[in-house]
Design a protein around this motif. Sequence first.
Motif, PDB file in Angstrom:
ATOM      1  N   GLU A  38       0.837  -1.175   0.079  1.00 18.50           N
ATOM      2  CA  GLU A  38       0.070   0.171   0.014  1.00 18.50           C
ATOM      3  C   GLU A  38       0.831   1.256   0.226  1.00 18.50           C
ATOM      4  OE1 GLU A  38      -2.798  -0.252   3.236  1.00 18.50           O
ATOM      5  OE2 GLU A  38      -3.839  -2.133   2.407  1.00 18.50           O
ATOM      6  N   ALA A  39       2.012   1.263   0.782  1.00 25.36           N
ATOM      7  CA  ALA A  39       2.818   2.703   0.883  1.00 25.36           C
ATOM      8  C   ALA A  39       3.585   2.644  -0.472  1.00 25.36           C
ATOM      9  CB  ALA A  39       4.013   2.248   1.807  1.00 25.36           C
ATOM     10  N   GLN A  40       3.792   1.663  -1.351  1.00 30.02           N
ATOM     11  CA  GLN A  40       4.501   1.544  -2.549  1.00 30.02           C
ATOM     12  C   GLN A  40       3.326   2.159  -3.487  1.00 30.02           C
ATOM     13  OE1 GLN A  40       7.124  -1.460  -4.689  1.00 30.02           O
ATOM     14  NE2 GLN A  40       4.995  -1.907  -5.445  1.00 30.02           N
ATOM     15  N   ASP A  41       2.203   1.866  -3.564  1.00 31.38           N
ATOM     16  CA  ASP A  41       1.226   1.931  -4.605  1.00 31.38           C
ATOM     17  C   ASP A  41       0.796   3.626  -4.169  1.00 31.38           C
ATOM     18  OD1 ASP A  41       1.184  -0.271  -5.559  1.00 31.38           O
ATOM     19  OD2 ASP A  41      -0.539  -1.094  -4.532  1.00 31.38           O
ATOM     20  N   ALA A  42       0.713   4.199  -3.017  1.00 35.22           N
ATOM     21  CA  ALA A  42       0.485   5.452  -2.713  1.00 35.22           C
ATOM     22  C   ALA A  42       1.651   6.285  -3.189  1.00 35.22           C
ATOM     23  CB  ALA A  42       0.227   5.406  -1.128  1.00 35.22           C
ATOM     24  N   LEU A  43       2.954   5.865  -3.183  1.00 35.29           N
ATOM     25  CA  LEU A  43       3.891   6.715  -3.587  1.00 35.29           C
ATOM     26  C   LEU A  43       3.889   6.659  -5.287  1.00 35.29           C
ATOM     27  CD1 LEU A  43       6.413   8.248  -3.562  1.00 35.29           C
ATOM     28  CD2 LEU A  43       7.624   6.040  -3.631  1.00 35.29           C
ATOM     29  N   TYR A  44       3.346   5.721  -5.980  1.00 40.27           N
ATOM     30  CA  TYR A  44       3.389   5.593  -7.293  1.00 40.27           C
ATOM     31  C   TYR A  44       2.052   6.448  -7.752  1.00 40.27           C
ATOM     32  CZ  TYR A  44       3.817   4.130 -12.092  1.00 40.27           C
ATOM     33  OH  TYR A  44       3.904   3.799 -13.397  1.00 40.27           O
ATOM     34  N   ALA A  45       1.022   6.494  -6.977  1.00 40.35           N
ATOM     35  CA  ALA A  45      -0.269   7.271  -7.175  1.00 40.35           C
ATOM     36  C   ALA A  45       0.501   8.716  -7.070  1.00 40.35           C
ATOM     37  CB  ALA A  45      -1.310   7.050  -6.399  1.00 40.35           C
ATOM     38  N   ALA A  46       0.848   9.216  -6.149  1.00 40.57           N
ATOM     39  CA  ALA A  46       1.352  10.608  -5.903  1.00 40.57           C
ATOM     40  C   ALA A  46       2.244  11.193  -6.912  1.00 40.57           C
ATOM     41  CB  ALA A  46       2.036  10.748  -4.563  1.00 40.57           C
ATOM     42  N   LEU A  47       3.025  10.165  -7.603  1.00 42.50           N
ATOM     43  CA  LEU A  47       3.766  10.398  -8.683  1.00 42.50           C
ATOM     44  C   LEU A  47       3.179  10.573  -9.807  1.00 42.50           C
ATOM     45  CD1 LEU A  47       7.008   8.352  -8.182  1.00 42.50           C
ATOM     46  CD2 LEU A  47       6.712  10.544  -7.471  1.00 42.50           C
ATOM     47  N   GLU A  48       2.006   9.900  -9.962  1.00 40.63           N
ATOM     48  CA  GLU A  48       1.022  10.195 -11.447  1.00 40.63           C
ATOM     49  C   GLU A  48       0.341  11.524 -11.277  1.00 40.63           C
ATOM     50  OE1 GLU A  48      -0.034   7.907 -13.983  1.00 40.63           O
ATOM     51  OE2 GLU A  48       2.253   7.194 -13.432  1.00 40.63           O
ATOM     52  N   ASN A  49       0.272  12.169  -9.986  1.00 39.97           N
ATOM     53  CA  ASN A  49      -0.595  13.157 -10.168  1.00 39.97           C
ATOM     54  C   ASN A  49       0.124  14.694  -9.668  1.00 39.97           C
ATOM     55  OD1 ASN A  49      -3.177  12.087 -10.338  1.00 39.97           O
ATOM     56  ND2 ASN A  49      -2.991  11.098  -8.309  1.00 39.97           N
ATOM     57  N   PHE A  50       1.184  14.866 -10.166  1.00 39.56           N
ATOM     58  CA  PHE A  50       1.867  15.971 -10.114  1.00 39.56           C
ATOM     59  C   PHE A  50       1.184  17.323 -10.742  1.00 39.56           C
ATOM     60  CE2 PHE A  50       5.531  14.134  -8.720  1.00 39.56           C
ATOM     61  CZ  PHE A  50       6.267  15.060  -7.668  1.00 39.56           C
ATOM     62  N   PRO A  51       0.770  18.284 -10.051  1.00 38.26           N
ATOM     63  CA  PRO A  51      -0.127  19.441 -10.843  1.00 38.26           C
ATOM     64  C   PRO A  51       0.708  20.450 -11.503  1.00 38.26           C
ATOM     65  CG  PRO A  51       0.123  19.942  -8.582  1.00 38.26           C
ATOM     66  CD  PRO A  51       0.814  18.646  -8.831  1.00 38.26           C
ATOM     67  N   GLY A  52      -0.052  21.080 -12.515  1.00 34.42           N
ATOM     68  CA  GLY A  52       0.466  22.150 -13.010  1.00 34.42           C
ATOM     69  C   GLY A  52       0.940  21.770 -14.589  1.00 34.42           C
ATOM     70  N   PRO A  53       1.282  22.853 -15.340  1.00 32.14           N
ATOM     71  CA  PRO A  53       2.080  22.433 -16.775  1.00 32.14           C
ATOM     72  C   PRO A  53       3.106  21.728 -16.677  1.00 32.14           C
ATOM     73  CG  PRO A  53       2.519  24.721 -15.968  1.00 32.14           C
ATOM     74  CD  PRO A  53       1.521  24.175 -14.969  1.00 32.14           C
ATOM     75  N   LEU A  54       3.990  21.646 -15.740  1.00 33.82           N
ATOM     76  CA  LEU A  54       5.234  20.827 -15.860  1.00 33.82           C
ATOM     77  C   LEU A  54       4.888  19.480 -14.781  1.00 33.82           C
ATOM     78  CD1 LEU A  54       7.965  23.556 -15.189  1.00 33.82           C
ATOM     79  CD2 LEU A  54       7.220  22.511 -17.201  1.00 33.82           C
TER      80      LEU A  54
END
Length: 110
Positions: A38-54
């Motif tokens: 679950e911790a690994q999946d949460a990190l991966y999901a957070a990496l998928e959702n960086f906001p902004g144009p960059l």
Amino acid sequence: MLLPCRTAQVPLLYYHHRCGVSGLGALTENAILRLEMEAQDALYAALENFPGPLGPVASAAMKVRCFPLGGASRPYSEPSNNTLTKEVSHLLTMPSAICDMIKEGIYLVT
């Protein structure tokens, strides 16, 4: 991200305080394996959702840094150890020391 690390302490502390209960090792191992995934999946999901144009650029850079080999560097997966899952299921569904431990402090009408 700190929450899963703190959450993993709970089963370990519980095991430390109740280490004499038969079957608690299997239950603790199963809980820790699931928390790692679950911790690994949460990190991966957070990496998928960086906001902004960059966002996509930042996401790709962080993925390369955190998981340099892609899926091969994501070591935790759904626990596939069927014997452990069956053992935990058996411990929780049949009368055992684990069931007695879980029932402590619970009011049961008999």
